[in-house]
Scaffold this motif. Sequence first.
Motif, short mmCIF file in Angstrom:
data_model
loop_
_atom_site.label_atom_id
_atom_site.label_comp_id
_atom_site.label_asym_id
_atom_site.label_seq_id
_atom_site.Cartn_x
_atom_site.Cartn_y
_atom_site.Cartn_z
N ASP A 214 30.62 -132.65 38.03
CA ASP A 214 31.21 -131.33 37.24
C ASP A 214 32.66 -131.40 37.13
N GLU A 215 33.57 -132.71 37.98
CA GLU A 215 35.30 -132.81 37.64
C GLU A 215 36.14 -133.48 36.55
N MET A 216 35.44 -134.39 35.65
CA MET A 216 35.67 -135.07 34.95
C MET A 216 35.64 -134.95 34.08
N HIS A 217 35.83 -133.13 33.41
CA HIS A 217 36.18 -132.56 32.42
C HIS A 217 37.53 -132.66 31.51
N LEU A 218 37.85 -133.80 30.89
CA LEU A 218 39.45 -133.73 30.95
C LEU A 218 39.58 -132.85 29.75
N THR A 219 40.51 -132.41 29.58
CA THR A 219 41.44 -131.89 27.94
C THR A 219 41.73 -133.07 27.26
N THR A 220 42.00 -132.79 26.42
CA THR A 220 42.60 -134.03 25.60
C THR A 220 44.12 -133.80 25.76
N SER A 221 44.75 -132.91 25.72
CA SER A 221 46.16 -133.46 26.66
C SER A 221 46.18 -134.47 27.99
N MET A 222 45.06 -133.25 29.18
CA MET A 222 45.11 -134.52 30.35
C MET A 222 44.56 -135.77 30.01
N PHE A 223 43.80 -136.44 28.93
CA PHE A 223 43.07 -137.33 29.14
C PHE A 223 44.22 -138.44 28.75
N TYR A 224 45.19 -138.04 27.61
CA TYR A 224 46.44 -138.77 26.97
C TYR A 224 47.10 -139.09 27.90
N SER B 59 49.24 -129.31 31.71
CA SER B 59 48.26 -130.07 32.51
C SER B 59 48.17 -131.55 33.15
N ILE B 60 49.52 -131.49 33.25
CA ILE B 60 50.41 -132.29 34.92
C ILE B 60 50.13 -132.17 35.95
N LYS B 61 50.46 -130.06 35.82
CA LYS B 61 49.95 -129.74 37.20
C LYS B 61 48.45 -129.55 37.04
N ARG B 62 47.80 -129.25 36.27
CA ARG B 62 46.57 -129.34 36.38
C ARG B 62 46.15 -130.59 37.66
N LEU B 63 46.46 -131.59 36.54
CA LEU B 63 46.24 -133.59 36.72
C LEU B 63 46.83 -133.15 38.55
N LEU B 64 47.83 -133.26 39.05
CA LEU B 64 48.05 -133.40 40.26
C LEU B 64 48.12 -132.48 41.42
N LYS B 65 47.27 -130.82 40.84
CA LYS B 65 46.40 -130.35 41.91
C LYS B 65 44.58 -131.28 41.59
N ALA B 66 44.42 -131.78 40.87
CA ALA B 66 42.93 -132.55 40.94
C ALA B 66 43.00 -134.00 41.44
N ARG B 67 44.44 -134.42 41.75
CA ARG B 67 45.32 -135.62 42.24
C ARG B 67 44.72 -136.47 41.50
N LEU C 196 39.53 -141.64 34.22
CA LEU C 196 39.46 -141.68 32.49
C LEU C 196 39.08 -143.15 32.56
N ALA C 197 38.13 -143.89 33.17
CA ALA C 197 37.88 -145.04 32.64
C ALA C 197 36.70 -144.59 32.56
N THR C 198 36.08 -143.03 33.62
CA THR C 198 34.53 -142.50 33.36
C THR C 198 34.50 -141.65 31.79
N GLU C 199 35.57 -141.13 31.19
CA GLU C 199 35.86 -140.30 30.03
C GLU C 199 35.95 -141.77 28.80
N VAL C 200 36.57 -142.73 28.88
CA VAL C 200 36.66 -143.55 28.04
C VAL C 200 35.15 -144.27 27.87
N GLY C 201 34.63 -144.13 29.46
CA GLY C 201 32.82 -144.69 28.48
C GLY C 201 32.49 -143.87 28.33
N ARG C 202 31.83 -142.67 28.30
CA ARG C 202 31.77 -141.25 27.18
C ARG C 202 31.80 -141.47 26.42
#
Lengths: 120, 232
Positions: free
Chosen positions: A11-21, A58-66, A97-103
């Motif tokens: 349930d934490e895997m959802h990455l926005t386009t910006s977060m993904f890149y 996005s950086i803030k959210r990625l930092l928070k999500a570790r 990232l790997a999970t998202e790429v797989g998806r």
Amino acid sequence: MSNETETVPQDEMHLTTSMFYILLALPDGPKHGYAIMKEMEEMTEGQIVPGPGTLYGSIKRLLKARMIVESEDRPIRALDDERRRYYAITDYGLRALATEVGRLEKAVRLARAKAVFGET
Amino acid sequence: MTGRLISKSAVVRLASLAYRAMVLALYPAVFRAEYEQEMLDMFRERCSEIYGSGGTAQVGRWLLPTFAEEFRNIYKEYRDIMAETPKSNRNTRGAMSLGIVFLIGTWGTIFFLANEVLPLLSDWMHGSEAGFLPGLLLVLINASFVVRAVTRSKRFEYVAGMAAISNIFLFAGLIAIHTGALNLSRGFEFNLFSGGMALLMQGGLIWMHGRLMWHMRGEDLIHTNLLVQTGG
């Protein structure tokens, strides 16, 4: 990269386009915000160029999500800008990232099977 | 020598100033404390780059979507704050009150611009100057709330007090103006309606201002104020 060992919760895997890149821009070494933006521009051939708010939000959210951390590794003094903060991807971020790429790969395979790209 | 009408540094400086005042200032204080300088640096660098590729016109074309994108992000940041704030700590009633104040203020301002100021501009020599001052005051008063919210400075605390007091005077002035307006050529019903609505608006503003002054102070007020402005 940090040595976190958690798995990526579904349930934490959802990455926005910006977060993904942003994650995709970091595996080859820590970068500061502007360098991440330039890398995103290059990777997407100018299609995705985030503004400062999108990037740092996005950086803030990625930092928070570790998924990323502020990096202590800095370039050599001549290339370093002391005001800038550098960000590095964590192991957890790499797995996300790997999970998202797989998806995405799965989605592309599915799209090909349904001839979305006009193939027979 | 670039041969361009406005120098690169002037364009970048102006755009950065606008970005800082109109965009960065609206982000939540916690976000600004963390990322403001980096965002500003990034904006400057990008702006400089865009100028290099197409001059002032290109910067202008780039600014609009950039600002629009930023406003969406500002909303997201406040939404995040709201999501992280325990329900018990939320001042929902205060936020709703402020929302109504802004709604009324905006409505009142547009109403007066349309009803009083614009006809005055087209018929300056013969029209009723009486409408100009309250219209302008109303704009300034409501703008003062935005200024205070944007600057987040306690030095601007007095503005809320001034706004409340000014509105009382404005209220009195409006009674006089709209009583007088009944005699103008627009027709009794129109003026009765417009006067009544304006008085209702101003009454609401005074009540709201008073309520806010009593129940909310400092950062709380400004924070909630911005939450409402950005739909958080």
